[in-house]
Scaffold this motif. Structure first.
Motif, PDB file in Angstrom:
ATOM      1  N   PRO A   1      18.541 -21.667 -14.717  1.00  0.00           N
ATOM      2  CA  PRO A   1      17.941 -20.337 -14.561  1.00  0.00           C
ATOM      3  C   PRO A   1      16.993 -20.337 -13.375  1.00  0.00           C
ATOM      4  CG  PRO A   1      16.930 -21.509 -16.392  1.00  0.00           C
ATOM      5  CD  PRO A   1      18.096 -22.340 -15.945  1.00  0.00           C
ATOM      6  N   HIS A   2      16.740 -19.162 -12.823  1.00  0.00           N
ATOM      7  CA  HIS A   2      15.924 -19.043 -11.619  1.00  0.00           C
ATOM      8  C   HIS A   2      14.543 -19.667 -11.782  1.00  0.00           C
ATOM      9  CE1 HIS A   2      17.703 -15.831  -8.689  1.00  0.00           C
ATOM     10  NE2 HIS A   2      18.097 -17.048  -8.439  1.00  0.00           N
ATOM     11  N   GLU A   3      13.959 -19.523 -12.951  1.00  0.00           N
ATOM     12  CA  GLU A   3      12.619 -20.056 -13.162  1.00  0.00           C
ATOM     13  C   GLU A   3      12.589 -21.570 -12.978  1.00  0.00           C
ATOM     14  OE1 GLU A   3      13.021 -16.127 -14.774  1.00  0.00           O
ATOM     15  OE2 GLU A   3      14.205 -17.945 -15.116  1.00  0.00           O
ATOM     16  N   LYS A   4      13.677 -22.241 -13.354  1.00  0.00           N
ATOM     17  CA  LYS A   4      13.756 -23.685 -13.191  1.00  0.00           C
ATOM     18  C   LYS A   4      14.108 -24.049 -11.746  1.00  0.00           C
ATOM     19  CE  LYS A   4      13.255 -26.121 -16.092  1.00  0.00           C
ATOM     20  NZ  LYS A   4      12.063 -26.847 -16.596  1.00  0.00           N
TER      21      LYS A   4
ATOM     22  N   LEU B   1      22.641 -18.194 -17.759  1.00  0.00           N
ATOM     23  CA  LEU B   1      21.543 -17.510 -17.082  1.00  0.00           C
ATOM     24  C   LEU B   1      21.609 -17.642 -15.569  1.00  0.00           C
ATOM     25  CD1 LEU B   1      18.613 -18.543 -19.452  1.00  0.00           C
ATOM     26  CD2 LEU B   1      19.631 -16.258 -19.238  1.00  0.00           C
ATOM     27  N   ASP B   2      22.399 -18.608 -15.062  1.00  0.00           N
ATOM     28  CA  ASP B   2      22.434 -18.885 -13.629  1.00  0.00           C
ATOM     29  C   ASP B   2      23.479 -18.079 -12.883  1.00  0.00           C
ATOM     30  OD1 ASP B   2      24.257 -20.641 -15.196  1.00  0.00           O
ATOM     31  OD2 ASP B   2      24.910 -21.289 -13.215  1.00  0.00           O
TER      32      ASP B   2
ATOM     33  N   ILE C   1      13.058 -26.539  -6.292  1.00  0.00           N
ATOM     34  CA  ILE C   1      12.847 -26.374  -4.853  1.00  0.00           C
ATOM     35  C   ILE C   1      11.495 -26.942  -4.446  1.00  0.00           C
ATOM     36  CG2 ILE C   1      12.464 -24.677  -3.021  1.00  0.00           C
ATOM     37  CD1 ILE C   1      14.581 -22.916  -4.347  1.00  0.00           C
ATOM     38  N   ASN C   2      10.456 -26.577  -5.180  1.00  0.00           N
ATOM     39  CA  ASN C   2       9.109 -27.003  -4.818  1.00  0.00           C
ATOM     40  C   ASN C   2       8.865 -28.487  -5.061  1.00  0.00           C
ATOM     41  OD1 ASN C   2       7.205 -24.665  -3.952  1.00  0.00           O
ATOM     42  ND2 ASN C   2       8.406 -23.778  -5.621  1.00  0.00           N
TER      43      ASN C   2
ATOM     44  N   ARG D   1       8.086 -18.725  -4.849  1.00  0.00           N
ATOM     45  CA  ARG D   1       6.790 -18.831  -4.191  1.00  0.00           C
ATOM     46  C   ARG D   1       6.425 -20.314  -4.100  1.00  0.00           C
ATOM     47  NH1 ARG D   1       6.733 -18.567  -9.382  1.00  0.00           N
ATOM     48  NH2 ARG D   1       5.092 -19.500 -10.646  1.00  0.00           N
ATOM     49  N   PRO D   2       5.546 -20.664  -3.185  1.00  0.00           N
ATOM     50  CA  PRO D   2       5.112 -22.060  -3.090  1.00  0.00           C
ATOM     51  C   PRO D   2       4.348 -22.499  -4.343  1.00  0.00           C
ATOM     52  CG  PRO D   2       4.598 -20.854  -1.075  1.00  0.00           C
ATOM     53  CD  PRO D   2       4.994 -19.836  -2.095  1.00  0.00           C
ATOM     54  N   ILE D   3       4.720 -23.655  -4.855  1.00  0.00           N
ATOM     55  CA  ILE D   3       4.015 -24.313  -5.952  1.00  0.00           C
ATOM     56  C   ILE D   3       3.650 -25.707  -5.462  1.00  0.00           C
ATOM     57  CG2 ILE D   3       4.188 -25.204  -8.319  1.00  0.00           C
ATOM     58  CD1 ILE D   3       6.320 -23.065  -8.850  1.00  0.00           C
ATOM     59  N   PRO D   4       2.448 -26.192  -5.690  1.00  0.00           N
ATOM     60  CA  PRO D   4       2.103 -27.550  -5.261  1.00  0.00           C
ATOM     61  C   PRO D   4       3.164 -28.552  -5.726  1.00  0.00           C
ATOM     62  CG  PRO D   4       0.152 -26.434  -6.074  1.00  0.00           C
ATOM     63  CD  PRO D   4       1.312 -25.531  -6.373  1.00  0.00           C
TER      64      PRO D   4
END
Length: 352
Positions: A240-243, A39-40, A248-249, A181-184
């Motif tokens: 995968p991008h979702e992970k 997926l990556d 990153i956050n 997007r920013p996630i806490p």
């Protein structure tokens, strides 16, 4: 995946249209593209495909299934040759030097060649020299710059390396702002099971690729430890991008230590998440992060990188990266790519 037909379901009047008053029809040729098994791989190419579809372009992706390289190129050649004979496509768009060559082997349909970085700049080996194979690919890419209808590169450095090719456009890969997007930080760390109070530094590339220079990142973090600054170097590869968004956050800072780059996607993704970036001066990184507080471009030196990392760890607050790179929203970048298609097709129409 031998061939993937990707169509926009909408037929709205706002769709991008060709001179035949139909949506542009693009045949995309690439050696990397996300699959169920990986997926990556090639996520940034899929992101471009998705953004083009959202803009009203019809796209079919040729991505030969895994196997020996000669067999994969042969499969792609046969598909491109047969599909372009139908006259169905307005553009053949190749990604990476050798796959752009496959796109160019036919002469019935205009070709746009997207170069990704090492295919023009060369491949750096462990000892810092350039590989023979990488030099050959770069030679092919530079030849293609003079024998395709338009060229897309990721940075001004790549444009200069093209050695005089015409119709070259600098268009970095866009960022999916809905996904990245920013996630806490607390939330992202909880999802990953990380310690809340620990300092984490993200290396978001394959450490086995010599061009990414993972040993330099390790050396920089080792210098931090020598200064009494505890921080853990985390590798995000094959995800995968979702992970990747979570990684990153969850980190305090992203580090990039590459020998060469075109326009590194991980840097733009970190910027979209308002996460600090510390990087060597490669590709277009200086342009991307140069004016953003909390982000630093510095020499490829462990001590300089350690100093920049320490500053980033102390910075603490979210950056303004997302605002600073709004121009790289994938929907806006898609319009730039479509403008290249229009440029090519208008010239063809004028000549004919």
């Amino acid at each position: 995946m031998e061939s993937q037909q990707v169509m926009n379901d909408s037929t709205e009047a706002s769709a991008i249209t060709s001179s035949k008053n139909k949506p542009y029809r693009v045949l995309m040729v690439t050696g990397i593209y996300p699959t169920a098994a990986r997926l990556d791989k090639g996520t940034y190419i899929k992101s471009q495909v998705d953004s083009l579809i959202a803009a009203g372009v019809e796209v079919e992706v040729i991505h030969p299934k895994p196997g020996p390289a000669p067999l994969r190129y042969a499969r792609a050649f046969v598909q491109v040759f047969c599909k372009t004979l139908t006259g169905h496509y307005d553009i053949v768009h190749g990604h990476y030097g050798l796959w752009c060559l496959i796109a160019r082997i036919q002469w019935t349909t205009p070709v746009v060649a997207s170069f990704l970085g090492s295919d023009v700049l060369g491949v750096v080996t462990v000892d810092g020299s350039y590989s023979t194979f990488g030099e050959r690919v770069a030679h092919v890419s530079r030849w293609l710059c003079r024998h395709v209808d338009a060229v897309i590169v990721k940075s001004e450095e790549m444009k200069k390396a093209a050695l005089g090719g015409k119709n070259i456009f600098v268009i970095p890969n866009g960022v999916d702002f809905e996904l990245f997007r920013p996630i806490p930080r607390q939330q992202a760390r909880a999802a990953l099971g990380w310690e809340q109070e620990r300092s984490y530094i993200l290396f978001g590339n394959d450490p086995q690729r010599t061009v990414k220079n993972f040993p330099l990142a390790q050396a920089a973090v080792a210098r931090l430890h020598e200064r009494g600054v505890p921080a853990e170097l985390v590798v995000a590869n094959g995800l995968p991008h979702e992970k990747v968004v979570e990684y990153i956050n969850a980190n305090n800072v992203l580090i990039l230590t590459s020998h060469t780059e075109g326009s590194p996607n991980i840097v733009k993704e970190a910027m979209a998440c308002n996460v600090p970036v510390v990087s060597t001066d490669v590709g277009d990184v200086s342009e991307i992060i140069g004016r953003t507080a909390g982000c630093v471009v510095c020499p490829a030196d462990p001590d300089a990188l350690a100093t920049a990392l320490e500053q980033a760890l102390r910075y603490g607050a979210p950056t303004t990266g997302r605002v600073d790179i709004q121009r790289l929203d994938s929907s806006l970048v898609a319009q730039q790519v479509i403008a290249v298609y229009e440029n090519v097709l208008n010239k063809k129409a004028y000549i004919s």
